[in-house]
Design a protein around this motif. Structure first.
Motif, PDB file in Angstrom:
ATOM      1  N   TYR A   1       0.832  -1.199   0.000  1.00  0.00           N
ATOM      2  CA  TYR A   1       0.000   0.000   0.000  1.00  0.00           C
ATOM      3  C   TYR A   1       0.866   1.248   0.000  1.00  0.00           C
ATOM      4  CZ  TYR A   1      -3.622  -3.308   1.371  1.00  0.00           C
ATOM      5  OH  TYR A   1      -4.483  -4.378   1.407  1.00  0.00           O
ATOM      6  N   ASN A   2       0.323   2.319  -0.555  1.00  0.00           N
ATOM      7  CA  ASN A   2       0.973   3.621  -0.536  1.00  0.00           C
ATOM      8  C   ASN A   2       0.262   4.483   0.508  1.00  0.00           C
ATOM      9  OD1 ASN A   2       2.744   3.085  -2.795  1.00  0.00           O
ATOM     10  ND2 ASN A   2       0.944   3.262  -4.103  1.00  0.00           N
ATOM     11  N   LEU A   3       0.990   4.912   1.517  1.00  0.00           N
ATOM     12  CA  LEU A   3       0.388   5.668   2.597  1.00  0.00           C
ATOM     13  C   LEU A   3       0.027   7.084   2.155  1.00  0.00           C
ATOM     14  CD1 LEU A   3       2.609   4.655   5.650  1.00  0.00           C
ATOM     15  CD2 LEU A   3       0.364   3.746   4.994  1.00  0.00           C
ATOM     16  N   MET A   4      -1.085   7.557   2.656  1.00  0.00           N
ATOM     17  CA  MET A   4      -1.555   8.913   2.371  1.00  0.00           C
ATOM     18  C   MET A   4      -0.514   9.949   2.798  1.00  0.00           C
ATOM     19  SD  MET A   4      -2.920  11.756   4.163  1.00  0.00           S
ATOM     20  CE  MET A   4      -3.325  11.031   5.744  1.00  0.00           C
ATOM     21  N   GLU A   5       0.195   9.670   3.879  1.00  0.00           N
ATOM     22  CA  GLU A   5       1.186  10.619   4.397  1.00  0.00           C
ATOM     23  C   GLU A   5       2.352  10.845   3.437  1.00  0.00           C
ATOM     24  OE1 GLU A   5      -0.959   8.917   7.928  1.00  0.00           O
ATOM     25  OE2 GLU A   5      -0.169   8.141   6.031  1.00  0.00           O
ATOM     26  N   ASP A   6       2.544   9.922   2.493  1.00  0.00           N
ATOM     27  CA  ASP A   6       3.669  10.024   1.557  1.00  0.00           C
ATOM     28  C   ASP A   6       3.279  10.629   0.210  1.00  0.00           C
ATOM     29  OD1 ASP A   6       5.294   8.802   3.470  1.00  0.00           O
ATOM     30  OD2 ASP A   6       4.807   6.780   2.738  1.00  0.00           O
ATOM     31  N   ILE A   7       2.051  11.101   0.071  1.00  0.00           N
ATOM     32  CA  ILE A   7       1.601  11.683  -1.199  1.00  0.00           C
ATOM     33  C   ILE A   7       2.403  12.939  -1.527  1.00  0.00           C
ATOM     34  CG2 ILE A   7      -0.327  12.765  -2.415  1.00  0.00           C
ATOM     35  CD1 ILE A   7      -2.225  11.148  -0.703  1.00  0.00           C
ATOM     36  N   ASP A   8       2.812  13.058  -2.788  1.00  0.00           N
ATOM     37  CA  ASP A   8       3.419  14.293  -3.286  1.00  0.00           C
ATOM     38  C   ASP A   8       2.272  15.237  -3.629  1.00  0.00           C
ATOM     39  OD1 ASP A   8       4.927  16.283  -4.403  1.00  0.00           O
ATOM     40  OD2 ASP A   8       5.468  15.164  -6.215  1.00  0.00           O
ATOM     41  N   LEU A   9       1.842  15.999  -2.635  1.00  0.00           N
ATOM     42  CA  LEU A   9       0.600  16.760  -2.749  1.00  0.00           C
ATOM     43  C   LEU A   9       0.837  18.115  -3.426  1.00  0.00           C
ATOM     44  CD1 LEU A   9      -2.305  16.083  -1.779  1.00  0.00           C
ATOM     45  CD2 LEU A   9      -1.888  17.618   0.137  1.00  0.00           C
ATOM     46  N   ASN A  10       0.945  18.084  -4.742  1.00  0.00           N
ATOM     47  CA  ASN A  10       1.207  19.290  -5.515  1.00  0.00           C
ATOM     48  C   ASN A  10      -0.101  19.717  -6.193  1.00  0.00           C
ATOM     49  OD1 ASN A  10       2.038  21.206  -7.476  1.00  0.00           O
ATOM     50  ND2 ASN A  10       4.103  20.329  -7.483  1.00  0.00           N
ATOM     51  N   HIS A  11      -0.809  20.633  -5.549  1.00  0.00           N
ATOM     52  CA  HIS A  11      -2.114  21.060  -6.067  1.00  0.00           C
ATOM     53  C   HIS A  11      -1.988  21.777  -7.415  1.00  0.00           C
ATOM     54  CE1 HIS A  11      -4.130  19.851  -2.439  1.00  0.00           C
ATOM     55  NE2 HIS A  11      -3.362  20.610  -1.696  1.00  0.00           N
ATOM     56  N   ALA A  12      -0.975  22.634  -7.547  1.00  0.00           N
ATOM     57  CA  ALA A  12      -0.796  23.396  -8.791  1.00  0.00           C
ATOM     58  C   ALA A  12      -0.539  22.458  -9.967  1.00  0.00           C
ATOM     59  CB  ALA A  12       0.354  24.388  -8.645  1.00  0.00           C
ATOM     60  N   ARG A  13       0.258  21.424  -9.736  1.00  0.00           N
ATOM     61  CA  ARG A  13       0.554  20.466 -10.807  1.00  0.00           C
ATOM     62  C   ARG A  13      -0.694  19.677 -11.192  1.00  0.00           C
ATOM     63  NH1 ARG A  13       4.937  16.162  -9.290  1.00  0.00           N
ATOM     64  NH2 ARG A  13       3.206  15.512  -7.941  1.00  0.00           N
ATOM     65  N   ALA A  14      -1.480  19.275 -10.206  1.00  0.00           N
ATOM     66  CA  ALA A  14      -2.709  18.520 -10.489  1.00  0.00           C
ATOM     67  C   ALA A  14      -3.680  19.346 -11.319  1.00  0.00           C
ATOM     68  CB  ALA A  14      -3.358  18.077  -9.183  1.00  0.00           C
ATOM     69  N   VAL A  15      -3.830  20.611 -10.965  1.00  0.00           N
ATOM     70  CA  VAL A  15      -4.718  21.503 -11.716  1.00  0.00           C
ATOM     71  C   VAL A  15      -4.218  21.667 -13.150  1.00  0.00           C
ATOM     72  CG1 VAL A  15      -5.538  23.884 -11.921  1.00  0.00           C
ATOM     73  CG2 VAL A  15      -5.566  22.749  -9.695  1.00  0.00           C
ATOM     74  N   ALA A  16      -2.905  21.866 -13.301  1.00  0.00           N
ATOM     75  CA  ALA A  16      -2.331  22.041 -14.642  1.00  0.00           C
ATOM     76  C   ALA A  16      -2.496  20.776 -15.483  1.00  0.00           C
ATOM     77  CB  ALA A  16      -0.852  22.412 -14.523  1.00  0.00           C
ATOM     78  N   ARG A  17      -2.326  19.614 -14.861  1.00  0.00           N
ATOM     79  CA  ARG A  17      -2.526  18.348 -15.580  1.00  0.00           C
ATOM     80  C   ARG A  17      -3.966  18.218 -16.069  1.00  0.00           C
ATOM     81  NH1 ARG A  17       0.480  14.241 -11.306  1.00  0.00           N
ATOM     82  NH2 ARG A  17       2.580  14.287 -12.212  1.00  0.00           N
ATOM     83  N   LYS A  18      -4.894  18.571 -15.200  1.00  0.00           N
ATOM     84  CA  LYS A  18      -6.304  18.470 -15.562  1.00  0.00           C
ATOM     85  C   LYS A  18      -6.650  19.429 -16.696  1.00  0.00           C
ATOM     86  CE  LYS A  18     -10.887  18.256 -13.445  1.00  0.00           C
ATOM     87  NZ  LYS A  18     -11.630  18.306 -12.152  1.00  0.00           N
ATOM     88  N   GLU A  19      -6.132  20.636 -16.632  1.00  0.00           N
ATOM     89  CA  GLU A  19      -6.385  21.616 -17.683  1.00  0.00           C
ATOM     90  C   GLU A  19      -5.792  21.156 -19.014  1.00  0.00           C
ATOM     91  OE1 GLU A  19      -4.750  25.195 -16.088  1.00  0.00           O
ATOM     92  OE2 GLU A  19      -6.565  25.691 -14.924  1.00  0.00           O
ATOM     93  N   ALA A  20      -4.586  20.591 -18.959  1.00  0.00           N
ATOM     94  CA  ALA A  20      -3.944  20.091 -20.184  1.00  0.00           C
ATOM     95  C   ALA A  20      -4.726  18.933 -20.775  1.00  0.00           C
ATOM     96  CB  ALA A  20      -2.509  19.657 -19.874  1.00  0.00           C
TER      97      ALA A  20
END
Length: 208
Positions: free
Chosen positions: A136-155
């Motif tokens: 399992y991948n723990l939630m605490e180890d997430i690379d939580l980059n909100h700006a990158r996620a938004v940019a990926r979605k827009e692209a």
């Protein structure tokens, strides 16, 4: 604010009727995390029906009752019975599939102190299950980059619209294949006849 992040593992909500009953935003969510004792836990939740059983023929009261489809400790053992965390499913079904009720149940029953939960979409790249079976991948180890996620979605939305326009399709004809820090790669599932000279797989840069 202390947030418990989930992977959106099902369909996103798509109607006002659904969002009127739940603010979770996805029909199936899961995560792996540590509680206050450091115990690693995996949980998977979904919505379910709640019935009024006092009637001669049970009546559905809501389709957005809370249902726990999987709950276990992550301790390295292959024995499902030892890892399983028992819970009162009838009591859980009395709760709603909402951020508030989910957060409260987890805090009260799994020794946690989260303020709320949040469901991440696919553009964050979080998967609760690891690459190998039983990991399992723990939630605490997430690379939580909100700006990158938004940019990926827009692209993604932009390239998907381009394909739909060129192919004269009403609905999406692409899916997300992979992502890295600077790009996403999409695949079009239209027929070869329709695609013609359009690339089936395309890498799209992501700027953020």
């Amino acid at each position: 604010m202390k947030i418990l992040y989930f992977e959106g593992a099902g369909w996103d909500f798509y109607s006002e009727e659904q969002t009127a009953f739940s603010d979770v935003g996805n029909f199936r969510i899961r995560t792996a995390f540590k509680n206050l004792d450091g115990t690693k836990i995996y949980i998977e939740l979904t919505n379910g029906a709640r019935h009024d059983t006092t009637k001669e023929k049970p009546v559905v009261l809501t389709q957005f009752a809370l249902y726990i489809s999987h709950l276990s400790k992550i301790d390295g053992t292959d024995d499902e019975n030892k890892r399983c965390i028992k819970h009162d499913w009838k009591a859980v079904r009395l709760l709603n599939y909402t951020k508030e009720d989910i957060t409260r149940w987890i805090n009260e029953n799994l020794n946690c102190d989260f303020d709320t939960i949040s469901v991440l979409d696919s553009f964050y790249g979080y998967h609760a299950h690891g690459d190998k079976h039983g990991t399992y991948n723990l939630m605490e180890d997430i690379d939580l980059n909100h700006a990158r996620a938004v940019a990926r979605k827009e692209a993604y939305n932009k390239i998907d619209e381009e394909y739909r326009t060129k192919l004269r399709e009403k609905y999406s004809v692409t899916n997300l294949l992979e992502m890295d820090d600077a790009s996403i790669t999409i695949r079009c599932h239209a027929s070869d006849q329709k695609l013609k000279e359009l690339p089936r797989v395309q890498r799209v840069p992501v700027l953020y």
